[in-house]
Design an enzyme around this catalytic site. Structure first.
Site, mmCIF file in Angstrom:
data_model
loop_
_atom_site.group_PDB
_atom_site.id
_atom_site.type_symbol
_atom_site.label_atom_id
_atom_site.label_comp_id
_atom_site.label_asym_id
_atom_site.label_seq_id
_atom_site.Cartn_x
_atom_site.Cartn_y
_atom_site.Cartn_z
ATOM 1 N N GLN A 51 44.969 -4.750 -2.798
ATOM 2 C CA GLN A 51 44.405 -5.166 -1.515
ATOM 3 C C GLN A 51 42.991 -4.613 -1.299
ATOM 4 O OE1 GLN A 51 46.132 -3.725 2.346
ATOM 5 N NE2 GLN A 51 46.605 -5.897 2.613
ATOM 6 N N GLY B 81 34.499 4.213 -13.317
ATOM 7 C CA GLY B 81 33.675 4.946 -14.277
ATOM 8 C C GLY B 81 32.871 4.021 -15.169
ATOM 9 N N GLU C 197 7.389 -6.014 -0.940
ATOM 10 C CA GLU C 197 6.664 -7.018 -0.147
ATOM 11 C C GLU C 197 5.633 -7.644 -1.069
ATOM 12 O OE1 GLU C 197 6.916 -8.375 2.697
ATOM 13 O OE2 GLU C 197 7.388 -6.999 4.327
ATOM 14 N N GLY C 198 5.509 -8.939 -1.044
ATOM 15 C CA GLY C 198 4.445 -9.595 -1.785
ATOM 16 C C GLY C 198 4.565 -9.522 -3.291
ATOM 17 N N GLU D 143 0.843 -1.192 0.000
ATOM 18 C CA GLU D 143 0.000 0.000 0.000
ATOM 19 C C GLU D 143 0.879 1.244 0.000
ATOM 20 O OE1 GLU D 143 -2.405 -0.604 3.454
ATOM 21 O OE2 GLU D 143 -3.701 -2.061 2.437
#
Length: 364
Positions: A275, A336, A359-360, A130
């Site tokens: 590194q 870049g 969600e969902g 929602e």
């Protein structure tokens, strides 16, 4: 005891989906993102893999395979490795099928499932999210009031995938008793309005829509599982699915950045031997494995009928952050080159950013 070794059948499924993602999805991912659409040929090929029909019982025309959240997590990761938007498109019908399989009565299953066993892609979807800052799937603002032997739904949903194509939409709503119900709403039901296609930062190939319900009346028989249905159990499935997809996106970005770092030379050596780059790649790999294990643990609990609410939430939340961190690091490693469309890492960063809000949008 948790097993970290997929079964022979699961490994076969995983290899099949990985091959499909590598050979069919990934080569078309950039064009799908640019064009805002998933190629129809890929949709059909995905359908023919049985991603939806496999879980439908033979009595309803499906393949009758055993539903497994672990297998679903393996599939979701591989598909999302190919492309997140394509993966979500292919799995969207599950948003309508799985709630019926999990919660639906025998009559509801007979009425709905057969439509998703044909030879061509058939769309069903779900409306869960929602458009409000304090959205909580366990406390939807959308309401379902009893009225004259049925229910009247009111509210607004967003991020509803393929809503314009779906014959049926599973809508979650707060009921008079304060719980959460799931309702099958036919697309042509009066009071249901599908809005314009939403424009997103990522997953541009996946068409999602807002959905408005205004005095939308549905029969009582369209409430899945009746008053006692544990609708919130669905959340565990979609959260593990999203976690697995986040792992897939992160893995795609990590592998691309790793290979780039091995081939890119600066000051007489591959930058992978620097590194700072090596440590960054190592941390990315660790985070991906950690997120995958959390997703597998939650899926394993679901398959055994154990409560997985905590594990599914943690897996989704952790994997969402991992996807953002790893894809951002991948852009950083490419420098870049990571910011231009010649390389896919910028697309994966845009896609990965969405997991903290999703969600969902997918069901295992």
């Amino acid at each position: 005891m948790v097993s970290f070794q997929p079964s022979e059948e699961q490994q076969l499924i995983r290899d099949t989906i990985a091959s499909f993602a590598h050979e069919q999805i990934r080569p078309h991912a950039r064009d799908a993102d640019e064009n805002g659409a998933v190629p129809a040929a890929i949709v059909q090929q995905g359908w023919e893999l049985g991603l939806v029909q496999s879980s439908i019982p033979e009595a309803h025309g499906g393949h009758g395979d055993t539903r497994s959240a672990v297998t679903g997590a393996l599939i979701a990761e591989e598909l999302a490795w190919g492309d997140l938007a394509v993966a979500m498109h292919l799995l969207t019908p599950r948003l309508a099928v799985w709630p019926v399989l999990m919660l639906g009565s025998a009559e509801q299953q007979t009425s709905v499932l057969g439509a998703y066993t044909g030879n061509s892609f058939r769309t069903g979807t779900a409306a869960v999210m929602e458009p409000r800052f304090d959205f909580d799937a366990t406390e939807p603002a959308t309401t379902a009031h009893r009225s004259n032997g049925g229910y009247v739904l009111d509210g607004t949903k967003c991020y509803v995938p393929l809503a314009d194509q779906a014959d049926r939409i599973v809508v979650t709503a707060r009921t008079d008793g304060g719980g959460v119900g799931a309702f099958i709403v036919d697309r042509d039901t009066p009071g249901l309005t599908i809005g314009e296609r939403e424009q997103h930062m990522g997953i541009k190939a996946l068409a999602t829509y807002t959905l408005t319900l205004e005095s939308c009346r549905v029969p009582a028989a369209h409430r899945l599982g009746g008053d006692d249905a544990n609708v919130l159990a669905l959340a565990n499935h979609w959260r593990v699915g999203l976690a697995a997809m986040a792992v897939g996106v992160a893995r795609a970005a990590f592998e691309y950045a790793r290979d780039y770092a091995r081939e890119r030379h600066a000051f007489g050596m591959a930058i992978a031997r620097k590194q700072a780059i090596a440590f960054m790649l190592a941390e990315m790999a660790i985070e991906i494995d950690a997120a995958r294990l959390l997703a597998w643990e939650a899926a394993w609990r679901i398959d055994r009928g154990l409560d997985a609410t905590r594990e599914a939430y943690l897996a989704k939340n952790y994997a969402a952050n991992v996807a953002l961190k790893v894809t951002d690091n991948a852009v950083q490693i490419l420098g870049g080159h990571g910011y231009i469309r010649e390389h896919p890492v910028e697309m994966w960063l845009r896609n990965g950013r969405g997991f903290v809000t999703f969600e969902g949008l997918v069901m295992l």
